[in-house]
Write a protein that holds these residues in place. Structure first.
Motif, mmCIF file in Angstrom:
data_model
loop_
_atom_site.group_PDB
_atom_site.id
_atom_site.type_symbol
_atom_site.label_atom_id
_atom_site.label_comp_id
_atom_site.label_asym_id
_atom_site.label_seq_id
_atom_site.Cartn_x
_atom_site.Cartn_y
_atom_site.Cartn_z
ATOM 1 N N ILE A 1 1.113 -1.029 0.183
ATOM 2 C CA ILE A 1 -0.178 -0.249 0.008
ATOM 3 C C ILE A 1 1.149 1.321 0.488
ATOM 4 N N ALA B 1 -4.809 2.244 3.480
ATOM 5 C CA ALA B 1 -4.988 3.052 2.383
ATOM 6 C C ALA B 1 -4.100 3.893 2.394
ATOM 7 N N ILE C 1 -11.483 8.353 1.119
ATOM 8 C CA ILE C 1 -11.011 7.383 1.675
ATOM 9 C C ILE C 1 -11.833 6.860 2.821
#
Length: 429
Positions: free
Chosen positions: A40, A255, A271
């Motif tokens: 990520i 994330a 997000i």
């Protein structure tokens, strides 16, 4: 009857509710992960938003200031991603001697050597020193101008003098700024005390007696004066790059975003909304909410996120039942305890908040303001006398809290249950 298990301290409590009264169980949204934390991090660094890669923005001989969070935000896991950012800088020709790491303390205390190691990791601490920002050190602060809100932008001199500034940290809902992260690393992170207090005072309405500014709240960015003021302050600094993570419900990095400090930040906020913003159709008469058990309910101060989120799901005048063991008491510093214990009216608390603003006082004020607008009952081990002046009733069991509520308002109350309220923000569709 519908039985719902809720975490309380280190045990579970069962809520038994009439199914016809249950409007829903508000939980975080499902967010599927297909990559490891390292994947990520690298994916975000290699695919920046609105910007070339960091290694393409810097050059040999240039100086770079990395601005990182302090230990109170260790959940952002700086030690997991900072080495990857430095690898990008090295690949762009920047030598270690030209990299300065500043911890964005805002108005927090200085940190220990052990805490510095926790922030950047065992390997990097051998290569770099960590400088703690000091909001009172006038010799190491520089005035850059003033925002349209009248906030003097006085920032860390070392950061200002570097050729490039990289903001690193994490994004999460914030009860005043809408969302944390991004520009917040600049203000309050590396700002003077005067700058910080002026910005945070925007959380209050203009006139005494009007209480909080309704635009300065969790989940709100557009029209939020604190957020907009922070964005203006960051623009004076002109950060070259941003890297921010978003934590999942398990505490791991779920994330990450990187790139232009404005565009990447807003994408990160999107997000956060996808993960933790839960849409509801209507508000309820009663909300039963738990922070999620230990350590999120270790003290009353830590329960602030739970109360702030729960009140978004209940009608004004409704009832909020909070499950928070508070095994370590009130928590927080003297400021929050003074607001809770030493004032008789909300107006007197507001006067004190305006006299000398602090985040801790504001948190205490929000508790008391909530108890003026809603019936607030705490299921907790706290001494009931501690919250008596705040107008918050403390009981030992959920059944007792429900009995008090039903006796006062009847049993047919439309009800939401929030099983992870500290990390879940309800929003009307």
């Amino acid at each position: 009857m519908k039985k719902i298990e809720m975490n309380y301290g280190r045990v579970k409590v069962t809520a038994s509710l009439k199914e016809e009264n249950l409007m829903g169980i508000i939980e975080g949204n499902e967010f599927k992960l297909t990559k490891s934390e390292d994947e990520i991090i690298l994916d975000a660094l290699h695919n920046p938003i609105g910007s070339p890669r960091l290694k393409e923005l810097v050059h040999s001989g240039e100086t770079v200031c990395l601005v990182i969070p302090d230990v109170t935000r260790a959940w952002q896991k700086t030690d997991r991603f900072l080495s990857k950012i430095i690898e990008e800088l090295n690949a762009g020709g920047v030598n270690d001697k030209d990299i300065t790491i500043i911890s964005a303390l805002g108005s927090h205390r200085n940190q220990t050597a052990e805490e510095h190691e926790k922030l950047i990791g065992k390997d990097l601490v051998k290569r770099f020193d960590v400088i703690d920002h000091d909001c009172f050190d006038k010799e190491n602060l520089v005035y850059l101008g003033e925002t349209t809100y009248g906030t003097p932008v006085i920032l860390n001199k070392k950061a200002v003098e570097c050729d490039h500034v990289v903001l690193a940290g994490g994004i999460v809902y914030h009860f005043l700024a809408g969302c944390g992260g991004g520009r917040k690393t600049v203000l309050p992170g590396i700002s003077s005390y005067e700058t910080i207090m002026k910005n945070h005072s925007l959380s209050l309405s203009k006139n005494l007696g009007e209480g909080k500014n309704e635009d300065a709240k969790c989940g709100k960015l557009k029209g939020n004066p604190i957020h907009e003021d922070m964005m203006q302050a960051a623009a004076f600094l002109k950060p070259t790059f941003l890297f921010n993570v978003i934590a999942g419900h398990d505490g791991n990095i779920a994330a990450a975003v990187s790139g232009n400090y404005v565009e990447a930040f807003y994408e990160g906020c999107n997000i956060v909304e996808q993960m933790d913003g839960v849409e509801i159709n209507d508000k309820a008469d009663l909300v039963i909410a738990t922070a999620g058990g230990y350590p999120k309910d270790i003290n009353f101060y830590q329960t602030s996120k739970t109360i702030i989120n729960a009140r978004e799901a209940v009608k004004e005048g409704g009832t909020i039942i909070i499950l928070s063991e508070c095994s370590e008491g009130l928590g927080g510093n003297q400021d929050v305890q003074d607001i809770l214990l030493n004032f008789d009216t909300l107006l007197d608390r507001e006067k004190e908040l305006r006299r000398e603003y602090s985040i801790s006082k504001d948190v205490g004020y929000i508790f008391c303001e909530t108890a003026c607008k809603f019936d607030v009952i705490m299921v907790s081990d706290l001494n009931p006398e501690l919250l008596k002046k705040a107008n918050i009733k403390v009981v030992k069991t959920l059944d007792e809290a429900l009995e008090i509520t039903y006796n006062k308002k009847g049993e047919n109350l439309k009800t939401y249950v929030m099983t992870a309220a500290a990390n879940t923000f309800p929003r009307i569709k």
